[in-house]
Design an enzyme around this catalytic site. Structure first.
Site, mmCIF file in Angstrom:
data_model
loop_
_atom_site.group_PDB
_atom_site.id
_atom_site.type_symbol
_atom_site.label_atom_id
_atom_site.label_comp_id
_atom_site.label_asym_id
_atom_site.label_seq_id
_atom_site.Cartn_x
_atom_site.Cartn_y
_atom_site.Cartn_z
ATOM 1 C CD GLU A 115 -2.274 1.213 2.948
ATOM 2 O OE1 GLU A 115 -2.499 2.314 3.461
ATOM 3 O OE2 GLU A 115 -2.460 0.135 3.539
ATOM 4 C CG HIS A 126 6.864 -0.716 4.876
ATOM 5 N ND1 HIS A 126 6.578 -0.187 3.635
ATOM 6 C CD2 HIS A 126 5.814 -1.522 5.195
ATOM 7 C CE1 HIS A 126 5.400 -0.631 3.227
ATOM 8 N NE2 HIS A 126 4.920 -1.453 4.150
ATOM 9 C CG HIS A 169 4.330 -5.117 7.797
ATOM 10 N ND1 HIS A 169 3.168 -4.423 8.040
ATOM 11 C CD2 HIS A 169 4.610 -4.916 6.485
ATOM 12 C CE1 HIS A 169 2.753 -3.831 6.916
ATOM 13 N NE2 HIS A 169 3.625 -4.121 5.952
HETATM 14 P P1 DGP Z 1 2.003 -2.363 3.115
HETATM 15 O O1 DGP Z 1 0.773 -3.071 2.680
HETATM 16 O O2 DGP Z 1 3.133 -3.357 3.375
HETATM 17 O O3 DGP Z 1 2.402 -1.231 2.208
HETATM 18 O O4 DGP Z 1 1.639 -1.771 4.556
HETATM 19 C C1 DGP Z 1 1.522 -0.422 4.841
HETATM 20 C C2 DGP Z 1 1.105 -0.318 6.304
HETATM 21 O O5 DGP Z 1 1.267 1.047 6.675
HETATM 22 C C3 DGP Z 1 -0.337 -0.673 6.603
HETATM 23 O O6 DGP Z 1 -0.354 -1.793 7.510
HETATM 24 C C4 DGP Z 1 -0.941 0.551 7.266
HETATM 25 C C5 DGP Z 1 0.261 1.382 7.607
HETATM 26 N N1 DGP Z 1 0.075 2.814 7.468
HETATM 27 C C6 DGP Z 1 -0.402 3.480 6.372
HETATM 28 N N2 DGP Z 1 -0.417 4.812 6.596
HETATM 29 C C7 DGP Z 1 0.067 4.986 7.857
HETATM 30 C C8 DGP Z 1 0.292 6.133 8.658
HETATM 31 O O7 DGP Z 1 0.056 7.287 8.263
HETATM 32 N N3 DGP Z 1 0.794 5.937 9.911
HETATM 33 C C9 DGP Z 1 1.080 4.681 10.384
HETATM 34 N N4 DGP Z 1 1.574 4.599 11.625
HETATM 35 N N5 DGP Z 1 0.891 3.565 9.654
HETATM 36 C C10 DGP Z 1 0.379 3.722 8.402
#
Ligand code: DGP
Length: 113
Positions: free
Chosen positions: A95, A100, A102
């Site tokens: 997304e 990054h 997790h």
């Molecule tokens: P991915 O699908 O691997 O790109 O996961 C992106 C993650 O980032 C998703 O689990 C939600 C998180 N995320 C998106 N926007 C924000 C934000 O503004 N702040 C934080 N703390 N997390 C976010």
């Protein structure tokens, strides 16, 4: 070019619940946690996705993984166990287009799918 959300968190432009940071990386709580512990490990350097990383990024990728390990110990889930995931591209559901990892834990995780 507009900065992505993780560049803006890493630069302090927008807030996040930061659990660890150093010169190269920042670790903060995921805003939509999928487990009791859900931390994102993000390099300050912008790389859109794993597939864009090169040999030049070898040290940074190693530091990302070592930081995932460090944060898991800091948070107290090293013994109980945890999972480290990196999504790359549409089929993985990436997304945010800024590399990054997790770190998920705090409960028994189901099989990958
Ligand atoms: P991915 O699908 O691997 O790109 O996961 C992106 C993650 O980032 C998703 O689990 C939600 C998180 N995320 C998106 N926007 C924000 C934000 O503004 N702040 C934080 N703390 N997390 C976010």
């Amino acid at each position: 070019m507009e900065k992505d959300i993780f560049c803006r968190i890493a630069s302090g432009e927008i807030p996040a619940d930061i659990v660890y940071e150093d010169d190269e990386l920042v670790a903060f709580k995921d805003v939509r946690p999928q487990a009791p512990i859900h931390i994102l490990i993000v390099p300050r350097k912008h790389i859109s996705k794993l597939d864009d990383a090169t040999a030049e990024d070898a040290e940074l990728l190693g530091r990302l993984m070592l930081t995932a390990i460090k944060v898991a110990r800091l948070i107290g889930i090293a013994e109980s166990g945890y999972r480290v995931i990196a999504n790359n591209g549409p089929d993985a559901g990436q997304e945010v287009y800024h590399i990054h990892f997790h770190v998920l834990g705090g409960r028994r995780l189901g099989p990958l799918g």
